[in-house]
Design a protein around this motif. Structure first.
Motif, PDB file in Angstrom:
ATOM      1  N   UNK A 182      20.291  23.893  73.950  1.00 14.43           N
ATOM      2  CA  UNK A 182      18.991  23.609  74.557  1.00 14.43           C
ATOM      3  C   UNK A 182      19.040  23.438  76.074  1.00 14.43           C
ATOM      4  N   UNK A 183      20.194  23.087  76.641  1.00 14.64           N
ATOM      5  CA  UNK A 183      20.248  22.955  78.098  1.00 14.64           C
ATOM      6  C   UNK A 183      21.209  23.965  78.741  1.00 14.64           C
ATOM      7  N   UNK A 184      21.483  25.039  78.014  1.00  9.84           N
ATOM      8  CA  UNK A 184      22.363  26.083  78.535  1.00  9.84           C
ATOM      9  C   UNK A 184      21.828  26.659  79.846  1.00  9.84           C
ATOM     10  N   UNK A 185      20.530  26.945  79.916  1.00 10.82           N
ATOM     11  CA  UNK A 185      19.966  27.531  81.148  1.00 10.82           C
ATOM     12  C   UNK A 185      20.098  26.575  82.325  1.00 10.82           C
TER      13      UNK A 185
ATOM     14  N   UNK B 195      25.653  25.479  87.782  1.00 14.75           N
ATOM     15  CA  UNK B 195      26.866  26.145  88.273  1.00 14.75           C
ATOM     16  C   UNK B 195      26.556  27.134  89.394  1.00 14.75           C
ATOM     17  N   UNK B 196      25.432  27.812  89.311  1.00 14.27           N
ATOM     18  CA  UNK B 196      25.031  28.687  90.424  1.00 14.27           C
ATOM     19  C   UNK B 196      24.780  27.877  91.689  1.00 14.27           C
ATOM     20  N   UNK B 197      24.149  26.720  91.540  1.00 10.23           N
ATOM     21  CA  UNK B 197      23.865  25.856  92.691  1.00 10.23           C
ATOM     22  C   UNK B 197      25.154  25.286  93.278  1.00 10.23           C
TER      23      UNK B 197
ATOM     24  N   UNK C 247      29.538  30.710  81.043  1.00 10.34           N
ATOM     25  CA  UNK C 247      29.552  29.517  81.894  1.00 10.34           C
ATOM     26  C   UNK C 247      30.947  29.258  82.450  1.00 10.34           C
ATOM     27  N   UNK C 248      31.947  29.456  81.618  1.00 13.73           N
ATOM     28  CA  UNK C 248      33.319  29.255  82.069  1.00 13.73           C
ATOM     29  C   UNK C 248      33.634  30.208  83.223  1.00 13.73           C
TER      30      UNK C 248
ATOM     31  N   UNK D  95      31.234  12.837  85.213  1.00 10.97           N
ATOM     32  CA  UNK D  95      30.371  13.391  84.168  1.00 10.97           C
ATOM     33  C   UNK D  95      29.122  13.925  84.843  1.00 10.97           C
ATOM     34  N   UNK D  96      28.896  15.230  84.734  1.00 11.73           N
ATOM     35  CA  UNK D  96      27.840  15.910  85.475  1.00 11.73           C
ATOM     36  C   UNK D  96      26.929  16.660  84.496  1.00 11.73           C
ATOM     37  N   UNK D  97      25.923  15.958  83.967  1.00 12.47           N
ATOM     38  CA  UNK D  97      24.975  16.596  83.053  1.00 12.47           C
ATOM     39  C   UNK D  97      24.321  17.806  83.703  1.00 12.47           C
ATOM     40  N   UNK D  98      23.870  18.775  82.912  1.00 13.59           N
ATOM     41  CA  UNK D  98      23.244  19.965  83.480  1.00 13.59           C
ATOM     42  C   UNK D  98      21.992  19.684  84.321  1.00 13.59           C
ATOM     43  N   UNK D  99      21.359  18.523  84.115  1.00 19.16           N
ATOM     44  CA  UNK D  99      20.187  18.210  84.937  1.00 19.16           C
ATOM     45  C   UNK D  99      20.546  17.373  86.170  1.00 19.16           C
ATOM     46  N   UNK D 100      21.835  17.225  86.425  1.00 22.80           N
ATOM     47  CA  UNK D 100      22.313  16.566  87.639  1.00 22.80           C
ATOM     48  C   UNK D 100      22.260  17.599  88.771  1.00 22.80           C
TER      49      UNK D 100
END
Length: 195
Positions: free
Chosen positions: A10-13, A19-21, A49-50, A97-102
């Motif tokens: 659900x948070x893959x995008x 990672x792009x940022x 992603x890897x 720990x860096x959640x995808x919404x960080x």
């Protein structure tokens, strides 16, 4: 320092955007990244992603939890258990720990956090905040934080509950934490971002 980026279907995008940022801000070649997900995540997504992470970090690794994603917060707890165990057994380094919404805001963000963590000499470092939600501790340390290399032993027992580890382990973490302004905490809801 190791940057841990957990993600699920659900948070893959969001993880792709993060990672792009990170790449756009400038690489983190002085650091490593561990991506962690559940075995029911599309394998090609995890590998993609890897590959993105490899462009920004010195080394990268993918760690899978043992079971399919049961949803939040148990899914997050399972990811924390899997990756903190791996770090404690193999890497023996602190991790962020860096959640995808960080959202990192400045170049050299991870190096800045690492240097501050080394300076303060406390096991945990993050943003402490007051909580007014019923049945929760009155003060918490954001889950987006720096954890010691032995976090599996310290936080692991709190991960088998129905609440997120940062809530269950609030007193343990806050008693051994540095409250830093390098990490900000803003909580929003779907379609209602924080202001």
């Amino acid at each position: 320092m190791i940057c841990v980026i957990p993600f699920c279907r659900s948070d893959f995008k969001q993880a792709v955007q993060l990672l792009n940022w990170i790449h756009e801000l400038g690489d983190c070649k002085a650091h490593s990244a561990i991506l962690t997900t559940h075995p029911d995540t599309q394998w090609s997504d995890a590998q993609g992603l890897l590959k993105l992470a490899q462009g920004s970090f010195a080394t990268t690794e993918l760690v899978l939890s043992d079971a399919p994603d049961p949803g939040w917060p148990r899914g997050g707890n399972m990811l924390f258990l899997a990756v903190s165990k791996r770090i404690q057994e193999k890497h023996r380094q602190p991790f962020f720990w860096c959640d995808p919404d960080c959202i990192p805001l400045v170049p050299a963000w991870l190096t800045t956090i690492h240097v501050e963590y080394e300076r303060v000499k406390k096991p945990f470092m993050g943003r402490a905040y007051d909580c007014t939600q019923p049945k929760l501790p009155p003060r918490l340390l954001s889950g987006i934080a720096v954890y010691p290399c032995n976090a599996f032993d310290v936080i692991g027992p709190h991960c088998h509950k129905d609440r997120a580890w940062d809530v269950e382990a609030a007193y343990t973490m806050l008693g051994n934490a540095e409250d830093t302004k390098l990490i900000q905490w803003f909580w929003g809801q779907p379609n209602l971002p924080p202001t």
